[in-house]
Each structure stands twice: as structure tokens, then as C-alpha cells.
Design a protein around this motif. Structure first.
Motif: not given
Ligand SMILES: [Zn+2]
Length: 458
Positions: A263-272
């Protein structure tokens, strides 16, 4: 003891803190080049004196290579081991620097003030954020909130040859409740990070030999098996159609990341998409169904880093070579066992060899992954302290690369590490015109003051 006056002091002392950092940066402590041996020594002496100036019992400790600096100070809170390195990378090509790399300057740029010079970000600037935080604590309260062991290395940029023997010999002296390593970066300019997962590595060079000499394809082509064909078949077999690595037992010890971390990583909104677009790509190549961050931080990989064989000069030569070779590396995660994977990989390659063919392996080292146990309350305390300082909430992140010292602290001292740093992707570490944002230095120092405060509390 309150942290507030410490933060006020850090703000008002910033100009002097930067001057001290510049002094350290002027010492060209390039560890890999023997011509700078005296300078490495000088940097170690400088740090010993600087620690002493804030009441820390510090000394230079000789090794067969460059010296270590070790300092101790008592405090009421838990025992922390702080690590940084005072050596730097070489500076060539010198003509690509806008200024003397060892005459650091503060510059105004479009993105804010930076201090430019070799070692500003990697790692003298980062190391000094912690020292400056301690200095401010000491000045305000006469004491530090935690018991601290300082440990500075001078060979990080040249493979740390003395590190393992030194840690082994001095394990009793150096072990602590938790280690703090300041040699990593922010997630981005708003989001500070604690790196809690570092991938391990396994490297193998394989050479496949078939015919006893190079053959003419007009004479032998069709009748003789070509080693490049064999090698290509082996390489192609290392991944399945879903991007999974096919070495038997490869995923033993690999676990999914906890939901909370996901969830934390999803929240970072990384733009692949942007991440790939930057390098001219648009499609993820890892395991189907995994996010890009998972692929980089939390999943193991197999990559071919080089391949060779046959005629590679200008024009054409219709040869069937006698050999073909490849350099293959694996990034490892979780509890994957490098030795078991190496054996399984070698067996797999041997099984795919046709009759008359041979393979030799040349191993180039292996190290397991490090995964910190974030259920240790120190991690959450440090994360909150960081979040108080920076615009956005701090994240636990992974790192695709490796930072061996964290693994050594774990195995040789039994001490877990928190990797916290304030570097940025555009700091140009190891390259010309290295810089560190003054904001990174300033907020980094404030962050450490807050972290010391948080860790000192039950
Ligand atoms: Zn470094």
C-alpha cells in the motif's frame, strides 16, 4: 531534553556547518589512487579532530589500507552505530568539471542552492548531516540523547578491503542496538525514505566449448554443432513467457511483500511509463502481474550482461567458432541462497549441453539480499521523525543495488541497519560536477536531530 531548540540551532548554524563541510571536501581523499594516501589519512585526522571538538572520544584506527575512524559517546537512549565514508571517487575526466572538484562552491541554480564538488553527496555531505545534528544536540543540552558509536570508513569507493577484517576484530566494540547508514537517497524531493531491502547478487561467466578449433561453415556447417547456437538456446531458456526465471528452485526463499508495504509503495504513485520512456521503452519486462517498483526492489532477476563468440570484426567471416561465452548475473531478494542458486544454474546449463560440449564457470562473487525487519519499532519511529521534517510522509523503500556494509553489520555484528540518506538522483555522484542540495544538507541535519529524539524515547 527537547528537540526544538536543537532544530533552531541547526538553522542558525547552517553557514558554519557548510564551512566545516567545505573544509572536509577540500581534502582530496580518493581511496582508489595510491597517490592520495596521505590525503585519505588527512581526512581521517580531520574527522577525529572534529568529533573530539564536540566531546566524542574518537581515534584513527589503522588498517592495511586506509584508516577507519571510530568514536564513542554515551547517552541515555539506545546504542546507535552510525556509518558513513570519507573517501571519494576519482575526478577524471577533469575537463568536464566546471570548477575545481576540491574547491567546493555554493551555487544558486534553478532548482535551489547546491554545494558542488567531489564528495558533496557521496558521502561527506551526508556523513556531516549526522555529525552536525550531534553537534547541535551537544551544544543545546550538553549531552546526546542516545549512546552513539561513530564509524567512518575510507575505502568504500575501492571495494572496502579492510571492512570485514576490521568488523570481525572489533565486533564487540562496534555492535549496537541499531545501525544508521547515511549513503542513500530520498525517494524524491518531497518524500524521504528508509531503505529496508537491498538486493543481493550472483555473477557467473560461462564459456561453452564444442569443436576443438574454429571451423569453416562451408566445410562443417550443418554437420557440426555451433557453440553460439547452444549458448543462445541456454540463454533463451532462462526466462519463461511470463518473465519468470526458470532456474529450478530459483524462487525458494522469495516471499511477497507485506500488504502494508504494498500500500505504501502504491501510494508513492511511481510512474513506470515515464521511467521507461526516459530510456526509450514502453513495456515492462519483469514477471507478469507485478508492479515496476516490485520488479526493481522486491523481485529477483536474471540478466545477461555480455555475450561473445565468433567473428566480430569488420566484414564477414563464415566461421563456426570453437567457443561462445556469456556473463550472467542474478539479483537476489529475501532469503534466496546464492550458493544453492549457483549450483542449480550450473546443473541446468550442463543438462542443456549437447554431446561433446563442455562448459566452464568463472564465478565473480555472490552476496545474499538484506531485508531489514521493519517490525523493529525503531523503523516506525524513524519514519515518523522523517515525516515530521519533509513535506510528504516518509516511505520504506527497496533498492535495486547493493550496499554491502548493511549485510556485514547484520552478519558480523548482529546489528540491523536503517539506511537513511538525503541524496537525489541528479546529484551526479561518481560523475563530474557532483553536487548536494543545500536543502538536503540542512533538512538532513534536522532529520537526524528528530530521529535521535524519536529513538531516545520509549
Ligand atoms: Zn557512498
Amino acid at each position: 531534553m527537547s528537540v526544538d531548540p536543537v532544530l533552531v540551532r541547526i538553522d542558525s548554524d547552517l553557514p558554519q556547518s557548510l564551512e566545516r563541510l567545505k573544509e572536509l571536501l577540500r581534502i582530496p581523499s580518493i581511496s582508489t589512487d595510491p597517490a592520495y594516501k596521505a590525503d585519505c589519512d588527512h581526512a581521517a585526522d580531520w574527522l577525529v579532530e572534529d568529533l573530539k571538538s564536540i566531546g566524542i572520544a574518537a581515534s584513527k584506527r589503522e588498517t592495511p589500507g586506509h584508516p577507519m575512524v571510530v568514536g564513542h559517546v554515551d547517552g541515555p537512549g539506545p546504542h546507535l552505530l552510525f556509518y558513513g565514508h570519507y573517501d571519494v571517487q576519482p575526478v577524471d575526466p577533469l575537463d568536464l568539471w566546471d570548477n575545481d572538484p576540491f574547491d567546493p562552491q555554493i551555487e544558486e541554480t534553478a532548482k535551489g542552492r547546491v554545494i558542488r564538488g567531489r564528495g558533496t553527496s557521496d558521502d561527506k555531505g551526508q556523513l556531516m548531516t549526522f555529525v552536525e545534528a550531534c553537534r547541535a544536540w551537544k551544544a543545546e543540552h550538553g549531552t546526546l540523547p542516545c549512546k552513539i558509536t561513530f564509524f567512518f570508513e575510507g575505502e568504500e569507493e575501492s571495494g572496502s578491503p579492510s571492512l570485514v577484517p576490521f568488523l570481525t576484530e572489533n565486533a564487540e566494540e562496534l555492535k549496537a542496538d541499531i545501525a544508521l547508514i547515511c549513503d542513500t537517497g530520498l525517494y524524491d524531493s518531497r518524500v524521504p525514505a528508509i531503505t529496508t531491502m537491498l538486493r543481493g547478487m550472483l555473477k557467473e561467466e560461462i564459456t561453452i566449448t564444442g569443436p576443438s578449433r574454429d571451423l569453416h561453415s562451408g566445410m562443417y556447417g550443418g554437420a557440426a554443432m555451433n557453440p553460439i547456437r547452444v549458448l543462445a538456446r541456454i540463454i533463451a531458456a532462462l526466462h519463461d513467457d511470463n518473465g519468470k526465471v526458470t532456474v529450478p528452485g530459483f524462487y525458494d526463499g522469495v516471499t511477497d511483500i507485506p500488504d502494508e508495504l504494498r500500500e505504501q509503495w502504491d501510494a508513492l504513485g511511481f510512474d513506470h511509463k515515464a521511467f521507461l520512456k526516459d530510456v526509450g521503452l514502453s513495456k515492462l519486462a519483469g514477471e507478469a502481474g507485478r508492479s515496476a517498483l516490485e520488479m526493481i526492489w522486491a523481485r529477483p532477476t536474471c540478466e545477461v550482461n555480455g555475450i561473445g563468440g565468433g567473428y566480430q570484426g569488420a566484414g564477414f567471416k563464415t566461421v563456426l567458432p570453437s567457443k561462445a561465452e556469456a556473463k550472467i548475473s542474478f539479483r537476489l531478494v529475501g532469503d534466496q541462497d546464492p550458493a544453492a542458486i549457483d549450483k542449480s544454474f550450473r546443473d541446468m546449463v550442463r543438462e542443456m549441453l549437447p554431446r561433446d560440449f563442455e562448459v566452464t564457470f568463472d564465478s565473480d562473487g555472490a552476496a545474499p539480499a538484506s531485508v531489514m525487519s521493519i517490525d523493529n519499532p525503531a523503523f516506525e519511529k524513524a519514519r515518523h521523525a522523517l515525516s515530521d521534517e519533509w513535506p510528504d510522509e516518509a516511505a520504506f523503500i527497496g533498492s535495486g543495488g547493493s550496499i554491502p556494509v548493511a549485510g556485514y553489520f547484520q552478519t558480523l555484528l548482529g546489528t540491523e541497519s536503517m539506511l537513511i540518506g538525503f541524496g537525489k538522483d541528479d546529484d551526479q555522484i561518481h560523475s563530474p560536477n557532483e553536487k548536494y542540495d543545500v536543502e538536503s544538507f540542512h533538512k538532513g541535519t534536522r532529520s537526524w536531530a528528530r530521529i535521535l529524539d524519536a529513538l531516545s524515547k520509549q
